[in-house]
Enzyme design. Structure first.
Site, mmCIF file in Angstrom:
data_model
loop_
_atom_site.group_PDB
_atom_site.id
_atom_site.type_symbol
_atom_site.label_atom_id
_atom_site.label_comp_id
_atom_site.label_asym_id
_atom_site.label_seq_id
_atom_site.Cartn_x
_atom_site.Cartn_y
_atom_site.Cartn_z
ATOM 1 N N ASP A 126 -41.474 -28.242 -34.462
ATOM 2 C CA ASP A 126 -40.300 -27.370 -34.574
ATOM 3 C C ASP A 126 -39.269 -27.666 -33.474
ATOM 4 O O ASP A 126 -39.485 -28.554 -32.627
ATOM 5 C CB ASP A 126 -40.796 -25.919 -34.518
ATOM 6 C CG ASP A 126 -40.119 -25.044 -35.551
ATOM 7 O OD1 ASP A 126 -38.936 -25.297 -35.843
ATOM 8 O OD2 ASP A 126 -40.759 -24.117 -36.057
ATOM 9 N N GLY A 162 -32.344 -29.774 -39.887
ATOM 10 C CA GLY A 162 -31.106 -30.512 -40.177
ATOM 11 C C GLY A 162 -30.075 -30.406 -39.070
ATOM 12 O O GLY A 162 -28.974 -30.959 -39.184
ATOM 13 N N ASP A 183 -34.583 -22.179 -42.806
ATOM 14 C CA ASP A 183 -35.822 -21.581 -43.332
ATOM 15 C C ASP A 183 -35.638 -20.972 -44.721
ATOM 16 O O ASP A 183 -34.626 -20.347 -45.004
ATOM 17 C CB ASP A 183 -36.294 -20.463 -42.391
ATOM 18 C CG ASP A 183 -36.962 -21.026 -41.149
ATOM 19 O OD1 ASP A 183 -36.741 -22.219 -40.844
ATOM 20 O OD2 ASP A 183 -37.693 -20.271 -40.493
#
Ligand code: GLA
Length: 376
Positions: A126, A162, A183
Site C-alpha cells: 500500500d 494510480g 478504493d
C-alpha cells in the site's frame, strides 16, 4: 517474479477489515477448495491490513498479533499451502499501513526476508503515510528489489491507487499488478466510477503487469467493511464482466463461506475466466458505438486464438440499446468477413449479417461475447 496472466484469488479487506484471524483464514481456505473456486483459478488467499502488532520486535521484525494469529504466520501459510493454495500478505510503503500498523519504510529488505521465511507467495503493498520527499517510484522499486532478492518467489502487488502517475513508472519495479484506481465500495456508483476512471489507463494494461481495478464486491450485498448500499445480482454480474473483460486481477472480496448460488455462478463463469486469463493479454479497446450515450460502454479485446471478446455494458438505470459497427472491431465490409457471436452468460449464438450489432440491454445489464471471425 513474472506472472503471465492476471492473478486470481481472495482478499480479506472488503468484508472483514480488521476482523481477521487464523480461524477465518483456515475456513476460507477450506471453502476455496471445496466450493471449486481454486479449480477455477482463484489460487491466492490474501490477508490484508491489520494482521500485526503495532510495534516491531527487538530485531525490528514485524510481529503477527498473537490474539488473531496465535500460531504465527508460518502456521497459517502451511495450512493454506496444504490446501494447494498460495498465501498472500500485506504491507505498506509508508511508516504505517493505512490502518495504522507498522509499514515497511526503511525495513523493506528485512520485511521481505521475514515474509519469505513465513512462506508468503504474494505481497500487496500500500501507499499510506509514505515519505513526502522520496518519490513513489523509488519506494516501489525498493520493495520490488527486496522481494526479488528474498530467496522466494513472491508476487508483488502494488497498491498506490494510480497516484503520482503510477502508470508511468510501475513497470520499472517488479510489480505484477498495480492498483490503477482508488478504493472500491459495495455500491453501483463505485463500480461505474472505477470503470470510467480505468478508460484512460487501458493502454497500460498488459502482460506481466496488470491494471488492478481493486477487489471484487460480488456477493457482498452491503455486508462488511466496504459494504455500503450493496448491489443487485444484475449489477454484480456486470461489475464482474467488466473486470474480467478488461483483464483486471480477479480478487474475490465477499465472505465465501456464506456465498449463495448466484454469487458462485457469477464467480465461476468458465468462458469469462478464459477471456480474463487469455494469454495474449492485449489492450482493451473502447468502441465508440453508434448513438450509444455515455452510460452504454462497449469494450472489445482481441484474443490469442483470433477470436474477439466484446462486452456491452449498460451502466444506466434505464434500459438502453447498445449499437456498434464491425468496422470498429477491424472487420470493414470489404474484408468479406463477419462475426459469429456467442454470449458467455446465456450461451446464445447468432451471426452478424449486416455489419451492425444492436442489442437492447436491461438497466445495469450486460452481454459479453466471444466472437469468431467467419466468411460473410
Ligand atoms: C487502502 C487500500 C485498500 C486496503 C486498505 C487497508 O485503502 O487501497 O485496498 O488495503 O488500505 O487499510
Amino acid at each position: 517474479m513474472v506472472k503471465l496472466t492476471p492473478p486470481m484469488g481472495w482478499n480479506s479487506w472488503n468484508t472483514f477489515g480488521a476482523n481477521i484471524n487464523e480461524e477465518l483464514i483456515k475456513e476460507t481456505a477450506d471453502v476455496m477448495v471445496e466450493s471449486g473456486l481454486l479449480a477455477k483459478g482463484y489460487e491466492y488467499l490474501v490477508i490484508d491490513d491489520c494482521w500485526s502488532l503495532k510495534t516491531r520486535d527487538e530485531n525490528e521484525r514485524l510481529v503477527p498479533d498473537p490474539e488473531k494469529f496465535p500460531n504465527g504466520m508460518k502456521a497459517v501459510a502451511d495450512y493454506v499451502h496444504s490446501k494447494g493454495l498460495k498465501f498472500g500478505m500485506y504491507s505498506c510503503a509508508g511508516n504505517l499501513t493505512c490502518a495504522g500498523y507498522p509499514g515497511s519504510f526503511e525495513h523493506e529488505f528485512i520485511d521481505a526476508k521475514t515474509f519469505a521465511e513465513w512462506g508468503v507467495d504474494f505481497l500487496k503493498y500500500d501507499y499510506c503515510y509514505h515519505s513526502p520527499i522520496i518519490h513513489g517510484q523509488y519506494l516501489y522499486r525498493r520493495m520490488g528489489l527486496a522481494l526479488e532478492n528474498c530467496g522466494r518467489d513472491i508476487l508483488f502487488s502494488a497498491c498506490s491507487w494510480g497516484s503520482d502517475q503510477t502508470h508511468e513508472w510501475i513497470k520499472t519495479s517488479a510489480a505484477s499488478m498495480w492498483r490503477s484506481t482508488g478504493d472500491i465500495f459495495d455500491t453501483w456508483e463505485s463500480v461505474k466510477d472505477l470503470t470510467k476512471q480505468q478508460e484512460k489507463l487501458h493502454p497500460y494494461n498488459g502482460v506481466g503487469c496488470f491494471n488492478d481495478m481493486d477487489m471484487l464486491i460480488v456477493g457482498m450485498y452491503g455486508e462488511g467493511n466496504v459494504g455500503l448500499k450493496g448491489c443487485t445480482d444484475t449489477q454484480y454480474k456486470t461489475h464482474y464482466s467488466i473486470w474480467a473483460l478488461l483483464g483486471s486481477p480477479l480478487m474475490i472480496g465477499c465472505d465465501i463461506r456464506k456465498m449463495n448460488e448466484a454469487t458462485k455462478e457469477i464467480l465461476c463463469n468458465d468462458e469469462l475466466i478464459a477471456i480474463n486469463q487469455d494469454r495474449a493479454c492485449r489492450q482493451p479497446v473502447k468502441l465508440n458505438g453508434i448513438w450509444s450515450g455515455d452510460d452504454m460502454v462497449i469494450y472489445s479485446r482481441q484474443l490469442e486464438n483470433g477470436d474477439v471478446a466484446i462486452g456491452l455494458f449498460n451502466l444506466s438505470e434505464e434500459k438502453a440499446a447498445a449499437r456498434f459497427n464491425l468496422d470498429e472491431i477491424g472487420l470493414g465490409f470489404s474484408t468479406g468477413k463477419t462475426l459469429d457471436m456467442h454470449e458467455v452468460w446465456t450461451k446464445e449464438d447468432f451471426r452478424v449479417e449486416n455489419s451492425t450489432v444492436i442489442r437492447e440491454l436491461p438497466p445495469f445489464g450486460c452481454e459479453v461475447y466471444r466472437a469468431k471471425v467467419v466468411d460473410l
